[in-house]
Design an enzyme around this catalytic site. Structure first.
Site, PDB file in Angstrom:
ATOM      1  N   CYS A   1     -48.198  -3.486  71.711  1.00 10.79           N
ATOM      2  CA  CYS A   1     -49.375  -4.225  71.236  1.00 10.79           C
ATOM      3  C   CYS A   1     -48.998  -5.546  70.582  1.00 10.79           C
ATOM      4  O   CYS A   1     -49.815  -6.129  69.864  1.00 10.79           O
ATOM      5  CB  CYS A   1     -50.117  -3.360  70.224  1.00 10.79           C
ATOM      6  SG  CYS A   1     -49.075  -3.040  68.785  1.00 10.79           S
TER       7      CYS A   1
ATOM      8  N   CYS B   1     -39.095   0.409  75.908  1.00 12.14           N
ATOM      9  CA  CYS B   1     -39.427   0.492  77.332  1.00 12.14           C
ATOM     10  C   CYS B   1     -38.859   1.814  77.826  1.00 12.14           C
ATOM     11  O   CYS B   1     -37.723   2.159  77.516  1.00 12.14           O
ATOM     12  CB  CYS B   1     -38.791  -0.668  78.094  1.00 12.14           C
ATOM     13  SG  CYS B   1     -38.978  -0.510  79.876  1.00 12.14           S
TER      14      CYS B   1
ATOM     15  N   LEU C   1     -53.560  -1.489  47.251  1.00 15.20           N
ATOM     16  CA  LEU C   1     -53.112  -2.828  47.615  1.00 15.20           C
ATOM     17  C   LEU C   1     -52.532  -2.748  49.017  1.00 15.20           C
ATOM     18  O   LEU C   1     -51.701  -1.883  49.282  1.00 15.20           O
ATOM     19  CB  LEU C   1     -52.011  -3.278  46.645  1.00 15.20           C
ATOM     20  CG  LEU C   1     -52.403  -4.409  45.702  1.00 15.20           C
ATOM     21  CD1 LEU C   1     -53.354  -3.868  44.662  1.00 15.20           C
ATOM     22  CD2 LEU C   1     -51.172  -4.983  45.034  1.00 15.20           C
TER      23      LEU C   1
ATOM     24  N   VAL D   1     -50.657  -4.977  52.082  1.00 11.64           N
ATOM     25  CA  VAL D   1     -50.056  -6.235  52.535  1.00 11.64           C
ATOM     26  C   VAL D   1     -49.885  -6.160  54.061  1.00 11.64           C
ATOM     27  O   VAL D   1     -50.642  -6.747  54.814  1.00 11.64           O
ATOM     28  CB  VAL D   1     -48.725  -6.524  51.815  1.00 11.64           C
ATOM     29  CG1 VAL D   1     -48.133  -7.838  52.309  1.00 11.64           C
ATOM     30  CG2 VAL D   1     -48.963  -6.590  50.315  1.00 11.64           C
ATOM     31  N   GLY D   2     -48.948  -5.383  54.519  1.00 10.99           N
ATOM     32  CA  GLY D   2     -48.722  -5.291  55.965  1.00 10.99           C
ATOM     33  C   GLY D   2     -49.513  -4.174  56.620  1.00 10.99           C
ATOM     34  O   GLY D   2     -49.593  -4.101  57.839  1.00 10.99           O
TER      35      GLY D   2
ATOM     36  N   LYS E   1     -26.939   3.701  55.776  1.00  4.52           N
ATOM     37  CA  LYS E   1     -28.115   4.415  56.280  1.00  4.52           C
ATOM     38  C   LYS E   1     -27.684   5.163  57.532  1.00  4.52           C
ATOM     39  O   LYS E   1     -27.113   4.568  58.437  1.00  4.52           O
ATOM     40  CB  LYS E   1     -29.199   3.391  56.634  1.00  4.52           C
ATOM     41  CG  LYS E   1     -30.365   3.959  57.413  1.00  4.52           C
ATOM     42  CD  LYS E   1     -31.378   2.852  57.750  1.00  4.52           C
ATOM     43  CE  LYS E   1     -32.450   3.365  58.690  1.00  4.52           C
ATOM     44  NZ  LYS E   1     -33.421   2.331  59.059  1.00  4.52           N
TER      45      LYS E   1
ATOM     46  N   GLU F   1     -47.932  14.929  86.516  1.00  2.00           N
ATOM     47  CA  GLU F   1     -47.984  15.621  87.813  1.00  2.00           C
ATOM     48  C   GLU F   1     -49.009  16.754  87.779  1.00  2.00           C
ATOM     49  O   GLU F   1     -49.809  16.903  88.679  1.00  2.00           O
ATOM     50  CB  GLU F   1     -46.603  16.169  88.180  1.00  2.00           C
ATOM     51  CG  GLU F   1     -46.597  16.850  89.540  1.00  2.00           C
ATOM     52  CD  GLU F   1     -45.213  17.281  89.992  1.00  2.00           C
ATOM     53  OE1 GLU F   1     -44.223  16.733  89.489  1.00  2.00           O
ATOM     54  OE2 GLU F   1     -45.131  18.177  90.848  1.00  2.00           O
TER      55      GLU F   1
ATOM     56  N   ARG G   1     -35.066  25.101  90.929  1.00  2.00           N
ATOM     57  CA  ARG G   1     -34.244  23.909  91.175  1.00  2.00           C
ATOM     58  C   ARG G   1     -32.988  23.936  90.306  1.00  2.00           C
ATOM     59  O   ARG G   1     -31.909  23.498  90.722  1.00  2.00           O
ATOM     60  CB  ARG G   1     -35.032  22.622  90.965  1.00  2.00           C
ATOM     61  CG  ARG G   1     -34.247  21.386  91.392  1.00  2.00           C
ATOM     62  CD  ARG G   1     -35.071  20.123  91.353  1.00  2.00           C
ATOM     63  NE  ARG G   1     -35.765  19.816  92.581  1.00  2.00           N
ATOM     64  CZ  ARG G   1     -35.247  19.102  93.584  1.00  2.00           C
ATOM     65  NH1 ARG G   1     -34.009  18.650  93.514  1.00  2.00           N
ATOM     66  NH2 ARG G   1     -35.952  18.856  94.659  1.00  2.00           N
TER      67      ARG G   1
ATOM     68  N   ARG H   1     -38.657  14.184  85.401  1.00  2.00           N
ATOM     69  CA  ARG H   1     -37.577  13.583  86.195  1.00  2.00           C
ATOM     70  C   ARG H   1     -36.324  14.477  86.268  1.00  2.00           C
ATOM     71  O   ARG H   1     -35.658  14.719  85.268  1.00  2.00           O
ATOM     72  CB  ARG H   1     -37.213  12.257  85.554  1.00  2.00           C
ATOM     73  CG  ARG H   1     -36.570  11.263  86.472  1.00  2.00           C
ATOM     74  CD  ARG H   1     -36.389   9.971  85.723  1.00  2.00           C
ATOM     75  NE  ARG H   1     -36.244   8.843  86.616  1.00  2.00           N
ATOM     76  CZ  ARG H   1     -36.337   7.577  86.235  1.00  2.00           C
ATOM     77  NH1 ARG H   1     -36.591   7.273  84.995  1.00  2.00           N
ATOM     78  NH2 ARG H   1     -36.175   6.611  87.100  1.00  2.00           N
TER      79      ARG H   1
ATOM     80  N   GLU I   1     -34.887  10.415  90.714  1.00  2.00           N
ATOM     81  CA  GLU I   1     -34.396  11.414  89.769  1.00  2.00           C
ATOM     82  C   GLU I   1     -32.871  11.519  89.663  1.00  2.00           C
ATOM     83  O   GLU I   1     -32.351  11.711  88.559  1.00  2.00           O
ATOM     84  CB  GLU I   1     -34.951  12.788  90.165  1.00  2.00           C
ATOM     85  CG  GLU I   1     -36.460  12.851  90.092  1.00  2.00           C
ATOM     86  CD  GLU I   1     -36.995  14.167  90.623  1.00  2.00           C
ATOM     87  OE1 GLU I   1     -37.473  14.956  89.819  1.00  2.00           O
ATOM     88  OE2 GLU I   1     -36.909  14.399  91.849  1.00  2.00           O
TER      89      GLU I   1
END
Ligand SMILES: Cc1cc2nc3c(=O)[nH]c(=O)nc-3n(C[C@H](O)[C@H](O)[C@H](O)COP(=O)(O)OP(=O)(O)OC[C@H]3O[C@@H](n4cnc5c(N)ncnc54)[C@H](O)[C@@H]3O)c2cc1C
Ligand code: FES
Ligand code: FES
Length: 1213
Positions: A28, A125, A216, A218-219, A347, A698, A774, A806, A1145
């Site tokens: 977005c 992605c 409050l 802000v973002g 971190k 599917e 499979r 997949r 696949e």
């Protein structure tokens, strides 16, 4: 209302996409520009429109992907380059990528590589594997240090439209004037919220005391999430955007830099960077640590809007602050450091980029002047309790000690005692989190020791991604046909279809219990929500309800089971109403995990077995026998476009038209007809394109479509699931447990295998039988084992039904095979590549299901992969590295893949096509496959183009629909271009035969001449085509080999893929650009599966990971530092269209080479602790598993609690 809803619903600007609604995917992204009254300049920021409240945009200009270029008028260079560099597959993430890059270029037309990589930290992605996006966009970089790439590129960068910053849209002068005027208080009143933007600090304080419970904002990146997902309501919001005291910085003060409480993280970073450049190094220790942490804090879009102080308040005590209701925070001072003071921050998160920490810490030590004696020390840890924890006893103990090994020992022993967590602590990973506190302290210890010794020289240069790609190519690398439209936002997805005038929105009512009888459903409160029109339950289904476990309101069998639905005038109203429907349950004992199912023998039937040879004899003939287990976790599809259906009743004869994001149009048609109680000929299902599918659409898309159709009998109804609903309801890849017994010779040759698979199928059988089957078809991967016996169980549990993904069970089957292969190599003490090579199949060998291997190219792929990756040299270098490093280890692995192509349900191996030639010579092509980003339509146009002998530009595919090609198979099993390609070819041949006489009559004529002549001669210029294949287990196999090298940090478990070489046999590629895109995309998805992605379920069966904030798919930073993809030369395939091979696949499993390289590195780490031989490593190899497997003195101090003595936060399913 968010900016995204406003753009899409009010303005009809649908280029900007909704992927998650929580700031985690970047689909977005838009650019917001404003005159910054405190900086006195115009600033441009990429932001997430899904979190930005429209109210916050007063005086701002918003530029979306729709506004910077269109296909018909002029493409913007950022749109052109991502499309032509093949950086767009399904295209759903593409507008967000475009806008991230566009904003970067507006701020800096000549960015560095690092700037470009940083710009995409907030974009995900699922299709491309990222490399082509970066490659296309690096053409904007100031310094092109990748000139050599061009020789391998499948496009010509010299033909790109140049970037001309003077042509950009200017900031509107009227906004500039407004921005310079003194601010006035603003108020916006919505249905439930009052938004006030005060103009002075006094006003703000007055408002805060008048409305003490106000928030409050802000973002809005915290409050927005709470209101959307946690159902919290803040009726009064105060936005301090105008208040200069809160938005400015004081730099420098005597003691540090003071930041106003509403300064964003981006501003914080800019100011600190400037200070680091200007001030003496010793003064900026804290600044540098913050800057390092900022790189890993959320993505650029969040940092551009999120306030830096929020961290101080929140991390002090999560969502509870030390402030009184009427107080606000004004500013914070970040202090300078002094000589003899050292500061580090660490971190550790599941994914390094844009991820919340598992454990985080800041560590500060001050030494007595000129000595290594600790004067003051302060350690503080996040992630070890709901609030930040300071281990006071440890800190106190260390004062006065010398910074040496004894201090380390004391600190670790004391931390292990002090940093305890209950075994059922929220977040789980208890031993890992405890070990991390020790490991991170150890890192601090080493860093400070180094500083003390070498006088504060510690700058790690940024490596960047040195991706290189070289590939061979046959055929034409034609760009995905929709790529340009995807890049401009003009490509229409299901939810982009404009709303019908009387349309309603649907929200699902789902179960919160895993297994229960429903006692009552109370819609009383929900009825009072404005805009609610109706509720739909099982009794409202006019036809049959037997379409899977959807829409069932007597008993529920999983959390997320659809109980009913509500329709209202807007999605927000429908969702609000759905959340307040009260259901009372009579709870039953659920079965959640594979182990639960085994214990209670809860299996679907039949149990599938597959056998070759005589395993009993094989075990007798073997020198050794080994037994083991591996658990392979599930995976969420995380297609960027969630499931969506728009159902439009036609008003007569029960007709209905459905626009659906599905891989299976015919099945949707059939099951909707069944639910509505009408014949299939009244229902048309239309699929233009999907924003990704990967198997998740599917069969599971149909549960939503049937519900929407039932609700739409009178008026059009639309539902696009939110990400959290989609993850909750639709299921994913089956978790597998593989148990094996292997008989082998001392040489490493494997003689016999007995393997049992248990797949967690969930609350319905769905496609589980074929998936388990499979897995059995792939249980020996590429190895010739004389005696094999495989058994597969489908575990019936109270989880949402798992489904196709997949690889469809193949990757799980092969992963188990590589586990026993790795165990045998470790047991024999022979390098794993030798054991694998000696067991590989050869041409003509028979598989366990008696299919002869013809045109078998694995040997060739293997040799080529060894060669390209420089395997032997690499092996030596890895060994040398490991000799020199104690706490960092490298590992190497080479893994083959053999993947069978065909639906294993034989009847599905058929396809149809319909081709119309119009009198102007243009061709409309339709076939049974759906386009989900894999480039199927592009390939089909290429097939028709070659078959008809006309350029691709004359051929058009509009959509897939059940009224043009009937009884289609799902677009799945990698078989779609084979099956549909043949059907298209067949139809084209029919037309060619009809046109032949006119070609003969007028050999110099044009295509249009022949078409016209035939038309006037009353020849039928429409033809349908059909194809079915042989019906053997597999029509053929796709082969590949990959080699990866990784580096692990033994203290934290963090891993980095340094190198991957993939050699893939794609036959004679129809389109190398698309094929390479499939290889890289599948590889990255596999990388997620085997190293990163973890679904957490509570012991009660509730999915805890319901969005990108908690569930991490690979991001840009996870691409291997070097990635080399090569398509095998000279390997035509006589079993498929134009000698090609499909590969949607097969390459996914290539990522197993990363997993086994990690295992190799862990083996090296374990040998430092005197451990050798086989050990269990479950998938995914997360930082937690890696750390725990690298057993050492720190892990021994933090043993896990005894199983059964506590209720864990999450269970492995
Ligand atoms: C995709 C995503 C990724 C994230 N990644 C990370 C991460 O890597 N690490 C991490 O720690 N966090 C992360 N977060 C959470 C992040 O800390 C917050 O989202 C962000 O810092 C909050 O800033 P904001 O301005 O958007 O907060 P808002 O939502 O605007 O408000 C935050 C809260 O702080 C209060 N507040 C704000 N200013 C003041 C003030 N002056 N006085 C008193 N109270 C005040 C508000 O009342 C509100 O309760 C992430 C969030 C998202 C959505
Ligand atoms: S939809 Fe906004 S970040 Fe995902
Ligand atoms: S192309 Fe990026 S998500 Fe599909």
């Amino acid at each position: 209302m968010t900016l995204l809803t406003y753009l899409r619903r009010k303005l009809g600007l649908t280029g900007t996409k909704l992927g998650c609604a929580e700031g985690g995917c970047g689909a977005c992204t838009v650019m917001i520009s404003k005159f910054h009254p405190h900086l006195k300049c115009i600033v441009h920021h990429a932001v997430n429109a899904c979190l930005a409240p429209v109210c916050s945009l007063h005086h701002c200009a918003v530029i979306t992907v729709d506004g910077i270029g269109t296909v018909a008028s002029r493409l913007h260079p950022v749109q052109e380059r991502i499309a032509k560099a093949h950086g767009s597959q399904c295209g759903f993430c593409t507008p967000g990528m475009v806008m991230s890059m566009y904003t970067l270029l507006r701020n800096n037309p000549e960015p560095s590589m690092v700037d470009i990589e940083e710009a995409f930290q907030g974009n995900l992605c699922r299709c491309t594997g990222y490399r082509p996006i970066l490659e296309g966009y690096k053409t904007f970089a100031k310094v092109l240090d990748f000139g050599l790439w061009y020789c391998a590129l499948m496009y010509d960068p010299s033909k790109f439209i140049p970037l001309d910053p003077t042509q950009e849209v200017i900031f509107p002068p009227e906004l500039l004037n407004l921005g310079k005027q003194p601010p006035r208080q603003m108020k916006f009143k919505g249905e439930r919220v009052l938004w006030i933007q005060p103009s002075t600090l006094t006003e703000l304080l007055d408002l805060k005391s008048h409305y003490p419970e106000s928030k409050l904002v802000v973002g809005n990146t915290e409050v927005g999430i709470e209101m959307k997902f946690k159902n919290l309501l803040y009726p009064v919001i105060l936005a301090p955007a105008y208040i200069s005291e809160l938005n400015s910085t004081i730099f420098p003060s005597n003691t540090g830099i003071v930041f106003g409480a509403a300064c964003t993280l981006t501003l914080l970073g800019e100011v600190l960077r400037d200070a680091v450049a200007k001030l003496p190094t010793y003064q900026t220790e804290v600044f540098k640590a913050i800057l390092e942490q900022l790189r890993w804090f959320a993505g650029k879009q969040i940092r551009n809007v999120a306030v830096c102080l929020e961290q101080t308040i929140i991390k002090y005590c999560y969502r509870k602050t030390a402030l009184k209701p009427e107080e606000i925070l004004l500013s914070i001072e970040i202090p300078y450091t002094k000589k003899g003071q050292y500061f580090s921050a660490f971190k550790q998160s599941p994914r390094q980029e844009d991820d919340i920490a598992i454990v985080t810490c800041g560590m500060n030590v001050v030494f007595k002047e000129g000595s290594n004696i600790v004067e003051k020390i302060l350690l503080s840890f996040g992630g070890m309790a709901p609030t930040t924890v300071i281990p006071k006893t440890t800190c106190k103990k260390l004062i006065g000690s010398a910074w040496n090994e004894k201090l380390l020992e004391d600190a670790c022993a004391s931390l292990a005692e002090e940093m305890v967590l209950p075994p059922s602590a929220p977040g789980g990973m208890v031993p890992y989190r405890r070990t991390l506190t020790l490991s991170l302290f150890f890192k601090f210890y080493l860093t400070v020791k180094h500083y003390l010794a070498v006088d504060l020289q510690h700058e790690v240069p940024h490596e960047g991604n040195k991706n290189v790609i070289s590939e061979d190519f046959v055929g034409r690398p034609i760009m995905h046909l929709s790529a340009l439209k995807q890049a401009t936002g003009e490509a229409v997805y299901c939810d982009d279809i404009p709303c019908y005038e009387n349309e309603l929105h649907l929200a699902l009512i789902t179960s919160t219990k895993a297994h229960a009888h429903i006692l009552s459903i109370d819609t009383g409160e929900a009825m009072t929500v404005p805009g609610v029109v109706a509720f739909v339950f099982a009794k409202d289904i006019p036809g049959s309800n037997i379409t899977g476990p959807a829409f069932y309101d007597e008993s529920v069998t999983c959390v997320g089971h659809i109980v009913g639905a509500v329709v209202a005038d807007t999605q927000a109203h429908a969702q609000r109403a759905a959340k307040v429907v009260k259901i009372t349950y009579d709870e039953l004992k659920p079965i959640i995990s594979i182990q639960d199912a085994i214990d209670s023998q809860s299996f679907y039937q039949p149990v599938r077995t597959m056998k070759k040879g005589d395993t009993a004899q094989g075990f007798k003939d073997s020198d050794h026998i080994l037994e083991g287990e591996i658990h392979i976790g599930g995976q969420e599809h995380f297609y960027l476009e969630t499931n969506c259906t728009v159902a439009v009743p036609k008003g007569e004869d029960g007709e209905m038209e459905l626009f659906v994001s599905t891989q299976t149009a015919s099945k949707t048609q059939a099951l909707v007809a069944k639910a509505l109680g009408v014949p299939a000929n009244r229902i048309v299902c239309r699929v233009k394109r999907m924003g990704g599918g990967f198997g998740g659409k599917e069969s599971r898309s149909i549960i939503l479509s049937t519900v929407v159709a039932v609700a739409a009998m009178k008026r059009p109804v639309r539902c696009m699931l939110d990400r959290d609903e989609d993850m909750l309801v639709t299921g994913g890849r089956h978790p597998f447990l593989g148990r094996y017994k292997v008989g082998y010779m001392t040489s490493g040759k494997i003689i016999a295998l007995d393997v049992t698979f248990y797949a967690n199928a969930g609350n319905s059988k769905d496609l589980s039988f074929s998936i388990v089957e499979r897995a059995l078809f792939h249980m020996e991967n590429s190895y010739n084992i004389p005696h094999v016996c495989g058994t597969g169980y489908m575990c019936k549990t109270n989880l949402p039904s798992n489904t196709a993904f997949r690889g469809f069970g193949g990757p799980q089957g092969m992963m188990v095979a590589e586990s026993w292969m790795s165990d045998v190599a470790l047991a024999c003490g022979i390098p794993s590549y030798e054991v694998r090579r000696m067991n590989l199949y050869n041409e003509g060998d028979l598989t366990p299901f008696n299919q002869r291997l013809e045109q078998f190219t694995i040997g060739k792929c293997w040799e080529e992969c060894l060669d390209i990756s420089n395997y032997m040299k690499r092996q030596g270098a890895v060994e040398e590295f490991n000799r020199q490093h104690r706490w960092t280890k490298r590992g190497l692995s080479i893994i083959p893949t053999k993947f069978g192509i065909s639906f294993t349900s034989v009847f599905l191996n058929q396809a149809g096509a319909l081709v119309h030639i119009y009198t102007d010579g243009s061709v409309l092509l339709t076939h049974g496959g759906t386009e989900m980003g894999q480039g199927l339509h592009t390939k089909m146009v290429q097939v028709a183009s070659r078959a008809l002998g006309i350029p691709c530009s004359k051929i058009f595919i509009s959509e897939t629909s059940t009224n043009t090609v009937a009884n289609t198979s799902p677009t799945a099993a990698s078989a779609s271009s084979d099956l549909n390609g043949m059907a298209v070819y067949n139809a084209c041949q029919t037309l060619l035969q009809r046109l032949e006489p006119y070609k003969v009559k007028n050999p110099k004529g044009s295509w249009e001449d022949w078409v016209n002549a035939a038309y006037f001669d009353r020849v039928n210029l429409s033809a349908n085509g059909f194809y079915n294949n042989s019906g053997r287990a597999f029509n053929y196999f796709s082969y590949g080999v990959s080699c990866s090298e990784v580096e692990i940090d033994c203290l934290t478990g963090r891993q980095k893929t340094l190198h991957t070489t993939i050699v893939m046999d794609v036959g004679k590629s129809l389109n190398p650009a698309i094929d390479i895109g499939q290889v890289e995309g599948a590889f990255m998805q596999g990388l997620g599966l085997f190293t990163l992605e973890e679904l957490h379920y509570s012991p009660q069966g509730s999915l805890l990971t319901r969005g990108p904030g908690m569930y991490k798919i690979p991001a840009f930073g996870d691409i291997p530092v070097e990635l080399q993809v090569s398509l095998l030369r000279d390997s035509p395939n006589d079993k498929a269209i134009f000698s090609s091979k499909v590969l949607g696949e097969p390459p996914l499993f290539m990522a197993a080479s990363v997993f086994y390289a990690i295992k190799d590195a862990i083996t090296a780490a374990r040998s430092e602790s005197g451990l050798s031989g086989p050990f269990r490593l479950d998938s995914p190899a997360t930082s937690e598993r890696i750390r725990n497997a690298c057993e050492d003195r720190f892990t021994k101090l933090c043993p896990p609690a005894e199983p059964g003595t506590y209720t864990p936060w999450a269970v492995r399913v």
